[in-house]
Design a protein around this motif. Structure first.
Motif, PDB file in Angstrom:
ATOM      1  N   ALA A 185       0.900  -1.159   0.105  1.00 58.45           N
ATOM      2  CA  ALA A 185      -0.029   0.221  -0.074  1.00 58.45           C
ATOM      3  C   ALA A 185       1.077   1.153  -0.154  1.00 58.45           C
ATOM      4  CB  ALA A 185      -1.066   0.068   1.185  1.00 58.45           C
ATOM      5  N   ARG A 186       0.818   1.939  -1.204  1.00 54.77           N
ATOM      6  CA  ARG A 186       1.772   2.974  -1.287  1.00 54.77           C
ATOM      7  C   ARG A 186       1.330   3.976  -2.289  1.00 54.77           C
ATOM      8  NH1 ARG A 186       6.882  -0.465  -3.057  1.00 54.77           N
ATOM      9  NH2 ARG A 186       6.098  -1.197  -5.223  1.00 54.77           N
ATOM     10  N   GLN A 187       1.748   5.165  -2.169  1.00 56.68           N
ATOM     11  CA  GLN A 187       1.693   6.289  -3.380  1.00 56.68           C
ATOM     12  C   GLN A 187       2.698   6.072  -4.226  1.00 56.68           C
ATOM     13  OE1 GLN A 187       0.729  10.262  -1.830  1.00 56.68           O
ATOM     14  NE2 GLN A 187      -0.984   9.648  -0.918  1.00 56.68           N
ATOM     15  N   ARG A 188       2.391   6.414  -5.640  1.00 59.37           N
ATOM     16  CA  ARG A 188       3.556   6.398  -6.399  1.00 59.37           C
ATOM     17  C   ARG A 188       3.449   7.399  -7.463  1.00 59.37           C
ATOM     18  NH1 ARG A 188       5.761   1.413  -7.482  1.00 59.37           N
ATOM     19  NH2 ARG A 188       7.319   3.018  -8.336  1.00 59.37           N
ATOM     20  N   GLN A 189       4.687   7.883  -7.863  1.00 58.59           N
ATOM     21  CA  GLN A 189       4.748   9.045  -9.042  1.00 58.59           C
ATOM     22  C   GLN A 189       5.725   8.382  -9.968  1.00 58.59           C
ATOM     23  OE1 GLN A 189       6.230  12.489  -7.127  1.00 58.59           O
ATOM     24  NE2 GLN A 189       4.227  13.207  -6.400  1.00 58.59           N
ATOM     25  N   VAL A 190       5.173   8.179 -11.070  1.00 62.65           N
ATOM     26  CA  VAL A 190       5.955   7.237 -12.271  1.00 62.65           C
ATOM     27  C   VAL A 190       5.867   8.289 -13.600  1.00 62.65           C
ATOM     28  CG1 VAL A 190       5.789   5.070 -11.348  1.00 62.65           C
ATOM     29  CG2 VAL A 190       4.022   5.910 -12.902  1.00 62.65           C
ATOM     30  N   SER A 191       6.607   7.830 -14.419  1.00 60.90           N
ATOM     31  CA  SER A 191       6.659   8.342 -15.766  1.00 60.90           C
ATOM     32  C   SER A 191       6.086   7.445 -16.873  1.00 60.90           C
ATOM     33  CB  SER A 191       7.740   8.823 -16.252  1.00 60.90           C
ATOM     34  OG  SER A 191       7.993   9.596 -17.511  1.00 60.90           O
ATOM     35  N   SER A 192       5.171   7.778 -17.826  1.00 66.78           N
ATOM     36  CA  SER A 192       4.666   6.710 -18.744  1.00 66.78           C
ATOM     37  C   SER A 192       5.405   6.371 -19.827  1.00 66.78           C
ATOM     38  CB  SER A 192       3.128   7.184 -19.306  1.00 66.78           C
ATOM     39  OG  SER A 192       3.514   8.411 -20.079  1.00 66.78           O
ATOM     40  N   ASN A 193       5.345   5.137 -20.338  1.00 65.04           N
ATOM     41  CA  ASN A 193       5.791   4.663 -21.600  1.00 65.04           C
ATOM     42  C   ASN A 193       4.580   4.857 -22.753  1.00 65.04           C
ATOM     43  OD1 ASN A 193       8.452   4.502 -20.636  1.00 65.04           O
ATOM     44  ND2 ASN A 193       7.934   2.522 -19.807  1.00 65.04           N
ATOM     45  N   ALA A 210       6.996  -8.473 -27.732  1.00 66.87           N
ATOM     46  CA  ALA A 210       5.388  -8.253 -27.688  1.00 66.87           C
ATOM     47  C   ALA A 210       4.666  -7.332 -26.613  1.00 66.87           C
ATOM     48  CB  ALA A 210       4.841  -9.788 -27.674  1.00 66.87           C
ATOM     49  N   TYR A 211       5.473  -7.040 -25.569  1.00 72.29           N
ATOM     50  CA  TYR A 211       4.916  -6.706 -24.445  1.00 72.29           C
ATOM     51  C   TYR A 211       5.948  -5.457 -23.857  1.00 72.29           C
ATOM     52  CZ  TYR A 211       1.612 -10.621 -24.643  1.00 72.29           C
ATOM     53  OH  TYR A 211       0.672 -11.333 -25.109  1.00 72.29           O
ATOM     54  N   GLN A 212       5.721  -4.550 -23.492  1.00 73.88           N
ATOM     55  CA  GLN A 212       6.087  -3.349 -22.877  1.00 73.88           C
ATOM     56  C   GLN A 212       5.846  -2.891 -21.590  1.00 73.88           C
ATOM     57  OE1 GLN A 212       9.024  -2.529 -24.499  1.00 73.88           O
ATOM     58  NE2 GLN A 212       8.922  -4.001 -26.144  1.00 73.88           N
ATOM     59  N   PRO A 213       6.836  -2.432 -20.677  1.00 72.98           N
ATOM     60  CA  PRO A 213       6.495  -2.051 -19.445  1.00 72.98           C
ATOM     61  C   PRO A 213       5.627  -0.551 -19.614  1.00 72.98           C
ATOM     62  CG  PRO A 213       8.680  -2.093 -19.375  1.00 72.98           C
ATOM     63  CD  PRO A 213       8.168  -2.464 -20.855  1.00 72.98           C
ATOM     64  N   LEU A 214       4.292  -0.487 -19.081  1.00 74.61           N
ATOM     65  CA  LEU A 214       3.524   0.582 -19.195  1.00 74.61           C
ATOM     66  C   LEU A 214       4.139   2.034 -18.497  1.00 74.61           C
ATOM     67  CD1 LEU A 214       0.712   1.596 -20.157  1.00 74.61           C
ATOM     68  CD2 LEU A 214      -0.022   0.861 -17.749  1.00 74.61           C
ATOM     69  N   PHE A 215       4.710   1.654 -17.546  1.00 77.91           N
ATOM     70  CA  PHE A 215       5.692   2.879 -17.124  1.00 77.91           C
ATOM     71  C   PHE A 215       7.083   2.611 -16.938  1.00 77.91           C
ATOM     72  CE2 PHE A 215       1.233   2.541 -15.252  1.00 77.91           C
ATOM     73  CZ  PHE A 215       0.797   3.756 -15.532  1.00 77.91           C
ATOM     74  N   ASP A 216       7.709   3.909 -16.190  1.00 80.79           N
ATOM     75  CA  ASP A 216       9.107   3.521 -16.019  1.00 80.79           C
ATOM     76  C   ASP A 216       9.492   2.665 -14.965  1.00 80.79           C
ATOM     77  OD1 ASP A 216       8.526   5.111 -13.934  1.00 80.79           O
ATOM     78  OD2 ASP A 216       9.704   6.893 -14.616  1.00 80.79           O
TER      79      ASP A 216
END
Length: 492
Positions: free
Chosen positions: A372-380, A409-415
Motif C-alpha cells: 500500500a503506497r502512493q506512486r509517482q511514475v512516468s509513462s511509456n 510483444a509486451y512493454q512496461p507501461l511505466f518506467d
C-alpha cells in the motif's frame, strides 16, 4: 474538542455528502476542519502519504476540508470479502481477516482505543471535527457494539444532525422511529433534521415539516434538493442504481461489475468526460461491442476470476481481445488478465493455482503482506514521458514471464516495470495503479487511441488532472447545500 455529528435514518441517506459539504462550507468560512468516521465498511479505499489505508469517502471529505487525508480520519476500515468475513484495517494497517460473528469479540476494545487516540490526535490539530455515522444509529440489535454513531457523539458531546432520504418514501416515519429508539441522552444531542434528496415544490412539504417539528420538538434545519451523483459511492450496491448520464457518448466503455469490485472510484474521471459513456456490466450480461472493456480492482481476485469463467464472461473477453478490442485491467483486474494466479496459503479462501485469461504474460502469487503506497511514475504508453500519480493496494506479487514470450510483444507501461504492461498493439493493458484516470493528459491520450479507431478527432491532452475538477464539484456541492441548510444550531 469541538465536533458536529452527522447520522442518518438509513444507509444511503446522504451522510457522506452532507459531511463533505459541511467540511467545505466551514473551510470556506475560515475554520480548520477535518472529517472523521470511526468505522467504515467499504471496498473503496485510499492510500495516504505514509502508506496507510482509509475509506476513500473520508479522503474526499478531507479534500473538501482543504486538508491532507490521514488514517486518523477513519481509524477502522472493514473491507468485506463476500464470505461473511472482512479484512480489518486499524489506523491504516491490515490486522488480518475475521468472521463477522467474531469481529466485535476480538476487535471492539482495540477499535475503541484506536478511535479515542485518533480523536485526540485530530482534536489537537483542528478547530472542529465533522463526524459521520454509519448506517442507522438506532439498530437496536447492534447498538451495544456500535463504534461509529451515538457512542462517538456522546463521547464528544457533539451536536448531532439526523439526515433522512425523502426519495425512498417513509421519511417522516424514519425520523420519528429513529428518535424513538435513541436513548434520552442520545436524543438530547440531536439538534436538527435534514431532509435530503427532495424533488418537487417546497411549499407542498411544509405541512409535513410543521408536523414533524411539533411531534419531535426538533427543528428541520434544511431541505436539500436532489442532486445528481456528486459523491463517490461507498459500496457496489450503489452501482446497481448508477446509470450513465450519456447513453450515446462518442466512446462506450464497459466496466465489468465484479462481485467484490473495489476502488470503482477509479472511473469517476471517465464518467466526467462528456464524450464517454461508462456502463457497469454484470458478468452474466452480454459483453457486446464496446470501445473498451475494463476489469476493475477486486477484494478477492480468485473467486471473481472463477465467476468470470463460470458465466462465460472470461471467454467473451478473450474473444473480444482476439478480435482487436481494447481491454484494461486494474489491480485485481490486471492479475486476472495474466496466465496464472496462485494462492498457496488460501488467503482468499481456497488454496491452489488458477489459470487466468492469458492475455498478459504475468504470474501472480497472493501473499499475506500487502503493498500500500502512493506512486509517482512516468509513462511509456500511450505517450512517453507523461507524469502519472496514483496508489497501489494489493496483496499479490506479479512476475513478468519471459520464457516462451516474444520480448517485443509486451512493454512496461511505466518506467517501473512492476506497475504494468501493454501489448505491442496497445490493445491489452494492465496496471497496479489506482487513480490512473485521475491524470488528465494520460487519460486523454488513452481515450484518443479509442477515438482514432473510430475515426474521431482527438481530444486536447493539455487538460488538468481530475483533482481540479473534483474541487469544482465540491465547491458546487457546498454552495448548493449551504443555500438550503442552517448550520447555526450546530455551531452555537
Amino acid at each position: 474538542m469541538k465536533a458536529i455529528m452527522v447520522v442518518g435514518t438509513t444507509s444511503h441517506a446522504g451522510k457522506s455528502l452532507i459531511t463533505a459539504a459541511i467540511c467545505r462550507i466551514l473551510s470556506r468560512r475560515g475554520w480548520r476542519v477535518a472529517p472523521f468516521k470511526g468505522q467504515n465498511m467499504a471496498l473503496n479505499a485510499y492510500v495516504t502519504a505514509n502508506g496507510g489505508e482509509m475509506g476513500y469517502a473520508q479522503a474526499v471529505q478531507a479534500w473538501a476540508a482543504g486538508v491532507v487525508p490521514w488514517v486518523e480520519m477513519n481509524p477502522i476500515l472493514l473491507k468485506p470479502q463476500g464470505d461473511m468475513t472482512s479484512q480489518v484495517i486499524i489506523k491504516g494497517k491490515s490486522m488480518g481477516r475475521v468472521n463477522a460473528a467474531d469481529y466485535y469479540e476480538q476487535y471492539f476494545d482495540m477499535g475503541w482505543r484506536a478511535i479515542e487516540e485518533s480523536l485526540q490526535h485530530l482534536g489537537n490539530e483542528y478547530d472542529l471535527l465533522v463526524c459521520e455515522g454509519a448506517g442507522s444509529p438506532a439498530e437496536i440489535n447492534l447498538k451495544h457494539r456500535d463504534l461509529t454513531n451515538m457512542r462517538i457523539a456522546k463521547h464528544l458531546n457533539a451536536p448531532t444532525v439526523l439526515v433522512v432520504d425523502i426519495e425512498r418514501g417513509g421519511a417522516f416515519a424514519h425520523v420519528v422511529g429513529t428518535l424513538e429508539l435513541l436513548e434520552p441522552e442520545e436524543r438530547a444531542l440531536v439538534k436538527g433534521v435534514v431532509i435530503n434528496k427532495f424533488r418537487g415544490q417546497r411549499s407542498l412539504l411544509e405541512p409535513g415539516i410543521k408536523w414533524l417539528e411539533e411531534r419531535t420538538g426538533i427543528p428541520v434545519l434544511g431541505v436539500i434538493p436532489y442532486m445528481e451523483e456528486l459523491f463517490p459511492a461507498e459500496d457496489s450496491l450503489d452501482l446497481l442504481e448508477r446509470k450513465s448520464h450519456k447513453s450515446q457518448g462518442d466512446i462506450q466503455i464497459s466496466v465489468v461489475r465484479l462481485p467484490r469490485i473495489s476502488n470503482f472510484t477509479d472511473f469517476d474521471p471517465l464518467e466526467s468526460e462528456s464524450s464517454v459513456s461508462v456502463k457497469y456490466l454484470s458478468p452474466k450480461q452480454d459483453l457486446g461491442h464496446p470501445d473498451a472493456v475494463i476489469l476493475p480492482g477486486t477484494k478477492t481476485t480468485i473467486p471473481d476470476l472463477m465467476l468470470l469463467q463460470r458465466t462465460g464472461m472470461a471467454e467473451a473477453i478473450q474473444n473480444y481481445a482476439a478480435a482487436g478490442g481494447t481491454v484494461l485491467g486494474i489491480c485485481g483486474g490486471y492479475q486476472i488478465l495474466g496466465q496464472m494466479i496462485a494462492d498457496p496459503e488460501g488467503i482468499e479462501g481456497q488454496a491452489g493455482r488458477f489459470p487466468g485469461l492469458g492475455l498478459l504474460p504475468i504470474k501472480t502469487v497472493i501473499t499475506g503482506q500487502k503493498i500500500a503506497r502512493q506512486r509517482q511514475v512516468s509513462s511509456n504508453f500511450p505517450q512517453i514521458g507523461l507524469p502519472v500519480t496514483g496508489f497501489e493496494i494489493h496483496q499479490g506479487r506479479s512476475r513478468v514471464e519471459t520464457q516462451g514470450v516474444d520480448p517485443q510483444a509486451y512493454q512496461p507501461l511505466f518506467d517501473d516495470v512492476n506497475l504494468g504492461l501493454v501489448d505491442k498493439c496497445q490493445s491489452v493493458w494492465g496496471t497496479y495503479l489506482h487513480g490512473i484516470f485521475d491524470n488528465g493528459p494520460w487519460r486523454r491520450a488513452w481515450l484518443n487511441r479509442l477515438r482514432q479507431q473510430r475515426g474521431l478527432k482527438s481530444l486536447p491532452t493539455g487538460v488538468a488532472n481530475y483533482r481540479e475538477q473534483r474541487e469544482q464539484i465540491l465547491d458546487s456541492l457546498a454552495t448548493q447545500v449551504e443555500r438550503h441548510l442552517d448550520l447555526s444550531p450546530l455551531l452555537s
